[in-house]
Scaffold this motif. Structure first.
Motif, PDB file in Angstrom:
ATOM      1  N   ARG A 167     -33.820  34.492 -60.153  1.00 45.94           N
ATOM      2  CA  ARG A 167     -33.307  33.263 -60.929  1.00 45.94           C
ATOM      3  C   ARG A 167     -31.241  33.317 -60.142  1.00 45.94           C
ATOM      4  O   ARG A 167     -31.510  34.518 -59.557  1.00 45.94           O
ATOM      5  CB  ARG A 167     -33.311  33.514 -62.168  1.00 45.94           C
ATOM      6  N   GLY A 168     -31.303  32.494 -59.433  1.00 48.24           N
ATOM      7  CA  GLY A 168     -30.168  32.232 -58.434  1.00 48.24           C
ATOM      8  C   GLY A 168     -28.960  31.688 -59.400  1.00 48.24           C
ATOM      9  O   GLY A 168     -29.423  29.981 -60.243  1.00 48.24           O
ATOM     10  N   LYS A 169     -27.453  31.728 -59.530  1.00 47.12           N
ATOM     11  CA  LYS A 169     -26.993  31.186 -59.837  1.00 47.12           C
ATOM     12  C   LYS A 169     -25.642  31.353 -59.049  1.00 47.12           C
ATOM     13  O   LYS A 169     -24.939  32.303 -59.246  1.00 47.12           O
ATOM     14  CB  LYS A 169     -26.265  32.241 -61.735  1.00 47.12           C
ATOM     15  N   PHE A 170     -24.857  30.131 -58.703  1.00 45.59           N
ATOM     16  CA  PHE A 170     -23.744  29.900 -57.819  1.00 45.59           C
ATOM     17  C   PHE A 170     -22.451  28.759 -59.159  1.00 45.59           C
ATOM     18  O   PHE A 170     -22.993  27.868 -58.618  1.00 45.59           O
ATOM     19  CB  PHE A 170     -23.938  29.003 -57.023  1.00 45.59           C
ATOM     20  N   LYS A 171     -21.749  29.491 -59.446  1.00 42.22           N
ATOM     21  CA  LYS A 171     -21.027  29.089 -60.326  1.00 42.22           C
ATOM     22  C   LYS A 171     -19.185  28.632 -59.895  1.00 42.22           C
ATOM     23  O   LYS A 171     -18.890  29.549 -60.118  1.00 42.22           O
ATOM     24  CB  LYS A 171     -20.635  29.604 -62.084  1.00 42.22           C
ATOM     25  N   TYR A 172     -19.887  26.796 -59.749  1.00 42.43           N
ATOM     26  CA  TYR A 172     -18.482  27.253 -58.941  1.00 42.43           C
ATOM     27  C   TYR A 172     -17.682  25.290 -59.592  1.00 42.43           C
ATOM     28  O   TYR A 172     -17.310  24.575 -58.704  1.00 42.43           O
ATOM     29  CB  TYR A 172     -18.514  26.817 -57.177  1.00 42.43           C
ATOM     30  N   ASP A 173     -17.676  25.162 -60.650  1.00 39.47           N
ATOM     31  CA  ASP A 173     -17.586  23.882 -60.829  1.00 39.47           C
ATOM     32  C   ASP A 173     -18.604  22.535 -60.413  1.00 39.47           C
ATOM     33  O   ASP A 173     -17.438  21.950 -60.388  1.00 39.47           O
ATOM     34  CB  ASP A 173     -15.580  23.785 -61.345  1.00 39.47           C
ATOM     35  N   VAL A 184      -9.565  22.746 -56.483  1.00 42.14           N
ATOM     36  CA  VAL A 184      -9.261  24.986 -57.135  1.00 42.14           C
ATOM     37  C   VAL A 184      -9.848  25.535 -55.713  1.00 42.14           C
ATOM     38  O   VAL A 184      -9.027  26.950 -55.630  1.00 42.14           O
ATOM     39  CB  VAL A 184     -10.496  24.881 -57.669  1.00 42.14           C
ATOM     40  N   ALA A 185     -10.165  25.171 -54.637  1.00 40.59           N
ATOM     41  CA  ALA A 185     -10.823  26.271 -53.380  1.00 40.59           C
ATOM     42  C   ALA A 185      -9.896  26.886 -52.669  1.00 40.59           C
ATOM     43  O   ALA A 185      -8.708  27.732 -51.950  1.00 40.59           O
ATOM     44  CB  ALA A 185     -12.288  25.233 -52.527  1.00 40.59           C
ATOM     45  N   GLN A 203     -17.347  27.279 -53.070  1.00 39.56           N
ATOM     46  CA  GLN A 203     -17.514  26.391 -53.908  1.00 39.56           C
ATOM     47  C   GLN A 203     -17.262  25.115 -52.525  1.00 39.56           C
ATOM     48  O   GLN A 203     -17.570  24.272 -52.804  1.00 39.56           O
ATOM     49  CB  GLN A 203     -15.625  26.241 -54.314  1.00 39.56           C
ATOM     50  N   ARG A 204     -16.610  25.618 -51.237  1.00 37.16           N
ATOM     51  CA  ARG A 204     -16.448  24.450 -50.874  1.00 37.16           C
ATOM     52  C   ARG A 204     -18.207  23.914 -50.683  1.00 37.16           C
ATOM     53  O   ARG A 204     -17.959  22.808 -49.420  1.00 37.16           O
ATOM     54  CB  ARG A 204     -15.981  25.272 -49.153  1.00 37.16           C
ATOM     55  N   ARG A 205     -18.911  25.368 -49.810  1.00 38.37           N
ATOM     56  CA  ARG A 205     -19.838  24.889 -49.821  1.00 38.37           C
ATOM     57  C   ARG A 205     -20.790  24.398 -49.949  1.00 38.37           C
ATOM     58  O   ARG A 205     -22.094  23.141 -50.168  1.00 38.37           O
ATOM     59  CB  ARG A 205     -20.970  26.312 -49.111  1.00 38.37           C
TER      60      ARG A 205
END
Length: 215
Positions: A167-173, A184-185, A203-205
């Motif tokens: 399970r992968g999680k990328f928490k960046y709004d 924000v970035a 976040q930018r990616r």
């Protein structure tokens, strides 16, 4: 690990690329014996096909826990940052009414642990790990009958973690507007503390790939 739809890994390639990009340290989490808390061990690891390879000291208490229950979780966390409330305030509202949050990337592997105690098996595991962590080859050969590793192999045990789920999680709004995420970035890059810059890069990616979030 709770994952909102907009925080989920977009595909297997995303979390695989993130792991391959130098994220090779995590925490092995094993259910403790009855009446005891879980055993959590921070350690380096390498990927070997679909499996993970780890070695730990023989006195480590994790071995008894694995004997009790070989079903384990291995968690890797990185590119994290605290985002203060004013950066997330809704346009037109006072900055102090913004709600802070944490950004981070995390990959959790559910695995079945297989202990490696054979000296030749442990030597092979260490050889694979050294090929990853010291690719220049500036180390002695790992053999069972020559120093320095031969006499040290009895002090460790190896683990092959057979991965049964990821399970992968990328928490960046990612559910917020492109304008908000970009701002924000920029804030994170300007602050430049801890892992702010890597978090901003994630976040930018994600912003470039997702654009405006659509459920």
């Amino acid at each position: 690990m709770f994952i909102q739809p907009w925080d989920a890994s977009l595909d297997e390639a995303e979390w695989q690329a993130w792991i391959a990009d130098g994220h090779d340290f995590g925490q092995l989490c094993v259910n403790g014996p009855p009446g005891r808390p879980p055993v959590v061990v921070p350690t380096h690891f390498i990927c070997d096909g679909n499996d993970l390879l780890v070695h730990l000291a023989r006195p480590n208490p994790v071995w008894k826990a694995i004997e009790h229950d070989p079903n384990v979780t291995f968690t890797v966390i990185g590119d994290y940052a605290f985002v203060p409330g004013p950066w997330r305030a809704t346009p037109g509202t006072p900055p102090e009414e913004g709600v802070p949050t944490s950004y981070y990337a995390a990959v959790q592997f559910t695995c079945r642990a297989h202990v490696i105690d054979d000296p030749h098996g442990k030597a092979d595991l260490l050889t694979r790990q050294l090929a990853h962590f010291q690719p220049d080859g500036d180390h002695a050969e790992v053999t069972v009958d020559r120093p320095p590793y031969g006499r040290l192999l009895s002090g460790i045990r190896g683990l092959r973690l057979e991965v049964t789920g990821v399970r992968g999680k990328f928490k960046y709004d990612d559910h917020k507007s492109v304008q908000h995420r970009t701002a924000v970035a920029d804030h994170l890059t300007a602050r430049g503390r801890g892992l702010d810059v890597p978090a901003a890069a994630q976040q930018r990616r994600r912003t470039d790939r997702i654009g405006t979030w659509k459920p």
